[in-house]
Write an enzyme that holds these catalytic residues in place. Structure first.
Site, PDB file in Angstrom:
ATOM      1  N   TYR A  73      48.910 -21.345  17.078  1.00 37.20           N
ATOM      2  CA  TYR A  73      48.688 -20.292  18.083  1.00 37.20           C
ATOM      3  C   TYR A  73      49.250 -18.964  17.587  1.00 37.20           C
ATOM      4  O   TYR A  73      48.629 -17.915  17.734  1.00 37.20           O
ATOM      5  CB  TYR A  73      49.352 -20.684  19.401  1.00 37.20           C
ATOM      6  N   PHE A 125      26.844   3.723  17.707  1.00 37.37           N
ATOM      7  CA  PHE A 125      25.982   2.590  18.010  1.00 37.37           C
ATOM      8  C   PHE A 125      26.079   2.337  19.516  1.00 37.37           C
ATOM      9  O   PHE A 125      26.985   2.811  20.176  1.00 37.37           O
ATOM     10  CB  PHE A 125      26.375   1.350  17.195  1.00 37.37           C
ATOM     11  N   ASP A 126      25.133   1.560  20.060  1.00 34.54           N
ATOM     12  CA  ASP A 126      25.047   1.441  21.522  1.00 34.54           C
ATOM     13  C   ASP A 126      26.325   0.922  22.180  1.00 34.54           C
ATOM     14  O   ASP A 126      26.790   1.469  23.164  1.00 34.54           O
ATOM     15  CB  ASP A 126      23.818   0.620  21.940  1.00 34.54           C
ATOM     16  N   ASP A 216      33.969   3.510  11.963  1.00 30.36           N
ATOM     17  CA  ASP A 216      33.290   2.333  12.508  1.00 30.36           C
ATOM     18  C   ASP A 216      32.698   1.640  11.286  1.00 30.36           C
ATOM     19  O   ASP A 216      31.680   2.052  10.741  1.00 30.36           O
ATOM     20  CB  ASP A 216      32.210   2.769  13.508  1.00 30.36           C
ATOM     21  N   ALA A 218      31.463  -1.356  10.270  1.00 27.74           N
ATOM     22  CA  ALA A 218      30.671  -2.595  10.256  1.00 27.74           C
ATOM     23  C   ALA A 218      30.008  -2.848   8.902  1.00 27.74           C
ATOM     24  O   ALA A 218      29.964  -3.973   8.425  1.00 27.74           O
ATOM     25  CB  ALA A 218      29.616  -2.544  11.360  1.00 27.74           C
ATOM     26  N   LYS A 259      28.921  -8.237  10.251  1.00 31.66           N
ATOM     27  CA  LYS A 259      27.958  -7.664   9.303  1.00 31.66           C
ATOM     28  C   LYS A 259      28.512  -7.862   7.890  1.00 31.66           C
ATOM     29  O   LYS A 259      28.312  -8.923   7.313  1.00 31.66           O
ATOM     30  CB  LYS A 259      27.733  -6.174   9.602  1.00 31.66           C
ATOM     31  N   HIS A 453      19.255  -2.361  27.461  1.00 28.65           N
ATOM     32  CA  HIS A 453      18.201  -2.953  26.632  1.00 28.65           C
ATOM     33  C   HIS A 453      18.387  -4.433  26.377  1.00 28.65           C
ATOM     34  O   HIS A 453      17.432  -5.137  26.096  1.00 28.65           O
ATOM     35  CB  HIS A 453      18.073  -2.195  25.305  1.00 28.65           C
TER      36      HIS A 453
HETATM   37  N1  F0G Z   1      29.483  -0.639  15.436  1.00 32.42           N
HETATM   38  C1  F0G Z   1      28.305  -0.706  14.797  1.00 32.42           C
HETATM   39  C2  F0G Z   1      27.914   0.361  13.824  1.00 32.42           C
HETATM   40  C3  F0G Z   1      27.449  -1.779  15.052  1.00 32.42           C
HETATM   41  O1  F0G Z   1      26.284  -1.832  14.419  1.00 32.42           O
HETATM   42  C4  F0G Z   1      27.858  -2.764  15.976  1.00 32.42           C
HETATM   43  C5  F0G Z   1      26.985  -3.885  16.299  1.00 32.42           C
HETATM   44  C6  F0G Z   1      29.087  -2.657  16.599  1.00 32.42           C
HETATM   45  C7  F0G Z   1      29.884  -1.569  16.291  1.00 32.42           C
HETATM   46  C8  F0G Z   1      29.591  -3.669  17.589  1.00 32.42           C
HETATM   47  O2  F0G Z   1      29.939  -4.846  16.936  1.00 32.42           O
HETATM   48  O3  F0G Z   1      28.362  -6.586  17.781  1.00 32.42           O
HETATM   49  O4  F0G Z   1      30.486  -7.201  16.636  1.00 32.42           O
HETATM   50  O5  F0G Z   1      30.516  -6.246  18.918  1.00 32.42           O
HETATM   51  N2  F0G Z   1      25.793  -3.941  15.945  1.00 32.42           N
HETATM   52  C9  F0G Z   1      24.895  -5.057  16.104  1.00 32.42           C
HETATM   53  C10 F0G Z   1      23.530  -4.640  15.681  1.00 32.42           C
HETATM   54  C11 F0G Z   1      24.936  -5.739  17.416  1.00 32.42           C
HETATM   55  O6  F0G Z   1      22.586  -5.392  15.978  1.00 32.42           O
HETATM   56  O7  F0G Z   1      23.371  -3.624  15.020  1.00 32.42           O
HETATM   57  P1  F0G Z   1      29.805  -6.295  17.621  1.00 32.42           P
END
Ligand code: F0G
Length: 463
Positions: A73, A125-126, A216, A218, A259, A453
């Site tokens: 843990y 990103f969204d 960010d 990813a 990613k 979406h």
């Molecule tokens: N930042 C970026 C640039 C992303 O592309 C994503 C997720 C996130 C943050 C959030 O990360 O999904 O691990 O919570 N992108 C995915 C996509 C969902 O389909 O591009 P997460």
């Protein structure tokens, strides 16, 4: 002529069966899903390009690591291995695991943002935009102009518009800018890279005004590959050196490991300064939302797999193959005269749906139209990155008009072969050949207030 396909620098040890439904079954499935690709069952998709997130194939080494995962843990050895990998690759003193990227945003953003504050990014990103707004602040995109012109081939279309950034800071007041976020690669603009030079310029502006800079991260490895390939001054640097230089510009990073961590679940927060007072607050939020700070919402085996995946992602021959897949698919579209965000980015091909369906206005969602047609055509699941995804203005509730209407074909890592890419190209060509017959797009019949979406219901507009 299509470019030469870069062969996979691996062989395949484990396979998953896929199959295609009949045309009638596909039409029924998408109707039942309310024309929302997220509503489809995975098994009903022949080639699933919905996302490159968490859909990666792990290596034998990673699966071996899974068996070694320490499930203590607190203070598991897998945690320490991940922290060491994170420190080594990014050069940051504090590494916090979390269960995915948006968890990193949820833990960190409220510590820096609140009502009356703004966050500025090359492009949010969204989910990142949503977490800025959930923290009570407002998100502003500040990408270079050429990103908005898909047919204009230019390197580093993911860059921040540095002049605009500075004028935005002056306009809103530096004290009201809680955070600047540099998204690498710039997902919403088409997986477009950010140059090291741009990163340094943005860091200089942030320093001048005392604003924290968050990466960010990813797709940090794919971004570094583009920097090495296209930025003259970086040609002789290793991928790891480039990553170190990029991250040296920032104070913080938030990262979805789903990613370039080449895993199925995970995320990280990084703080450069190991003495930062933010760290205790991050730990406190993490314990409330994610779990104890040495596991951050993940199992020990997940931590182990990320620690291994981060190193696999920065191997140059892997990255050459990875980006090579995008270039191969893009070159097939070039041959067919299909427009996309060019040059192609790092994790997918972003087809210019507005160019394919000039008769469909943004509020009838051309990116969604192409995504639905691709599914009907060949069981390929893609998604809209356009006005449908962007949603409504949080203040006025009015539909926003996105800078572009893309259908994103996101390519999972180490999953699909050259033959699959050929099927995707052929399906796109078939849809393009009948595009003029599609007179209307979609209307939304139901939508949730945030990140609509993923769940909204749509129906085709008929004459
Ligand atoms: N930042 C970026 C640039 C992303 O592309 C994503 C997720 C996130 C943050 C959030 O990360 O999904 O691990 O919570 N992108 C995915 C996509 C969902 O389909 O591009 P997460």
């Amino acid at each position: 002529m299509a470019v030469k396909y870069v062969p996979e620098p691996f062989r395949i040890k484990m396979v998953e069966t896929i199959h295609m439904l009949s045309r009638e079954e596909r039409e029924e499935a998408i109707r039942k899903a309310h024309y929302n690709l997220f509503g489809l069952k995975g098994e009903d998709c022949y080639i699933d390009l919905l996302t490159d997130s968490g859909t990666n194939a792990m290596s034998a080494a990673q699966w071996g690591g899974i068996m070694q995962g320490d499930e203590a843990y607190a203070g598991a050895s897998s945690y320490y291995r991940l922290v060491e990998a994170g420190k080594d690759i990014f050069g940051f003193e504090y590494i916090q695991p979390v269960h995915q990227g948006r968890a990193a945003e949820k833990v960190l953003f409220p510590l820096l943002l609140g009502p009356g504050k703004f966050a500025i990014s090359n492009m949010f990103f969204d989910t990142t935009r949503a977490h800025v707004e959930l923290a009570g602040a407002r998100a502003i995109d500040c990408v270079v102009e050429e990103a908005k012109n898909p047919s204009k081939r230019a390197p580093f279309k993911g860059n921040m518009d540095v002049e605009k950034l500075e004028s935005l800071i002056r306009e809103r007041g530096a004290e009201n800018i809680g955070l600047v976020v540099m998204t690498v690669t710039n997902n919403s603009a088409g997986g477009q890279p950010v140059s090291l030079e741009n990163m340094r310029q943005v860091a200089a502006v942030c320093k001048k005004y005392g604003i924290p800079l968050d990466i960010d991260a990813a797709r940090f490895a794919e971004n570094a590959y583009f920097v090495k390939r296209d930025e003259e001054a970086c040609r002789d640097m290793s991928i790891k050196e480039i990553i170190r230089e990029m991250f040296a510009c920032a104070d913080l990073f938030t990262m979805s490991a789903k990613k370039d961590g080449i895993v199925n679940m995970g995320g990280l927060i990084g703080v450069k300064d190991g003495d930062s007072p933010l760290i205790l607050k991050i730990r406190a939020n993490c314990i409330s939302f994610e779990g104890f700070y040495t596991y951050g919402g993940l199992a020990g085996r997940d931590l182990e797999a990320i620690a291994i995946g981060l190193y696999e992602a920065i191997e140059e021959d892997y990255l050459a193959y990875r980006i090579g897949q995008m270039e191969y698919l893009a070159s097939r579209l070039d041959d067919a005269g299909i427009a996309y965000q060019s040059p192609v980015g790092g994790h997918g091909v972003f087809v210019d749906a507005a160019a394919m369906f000039p008769q469909i206005p943004y509020y009838e969602f051309p990116g969604q139209v192409l995504a639905v047609e691709l599914y009907k055509e060949a069981g390929i699941r893609a998604c809209d990155i356009g006005s449908y995804m962007l949603g409504n203005d949080p203040d006025t509730g009015k539909q926003l008009h996105a800078d572009f209407e893309f259908t994103r074909l996101a390519i999972p890592r180490r999953v699909y072969t050259q033959a699959h890419l050929d099927i995707i190209a052929e399906a796109l060509i078939a849809v393009r050949d009948r595009a003029a017959e599609i007179g209307h797009g979609y209307r939304i019949t139901w939508e949730p207030p945030v990140l609509r979406h993923f769940q909204a219901h749509l129906e085709p507009i008929t004459d």
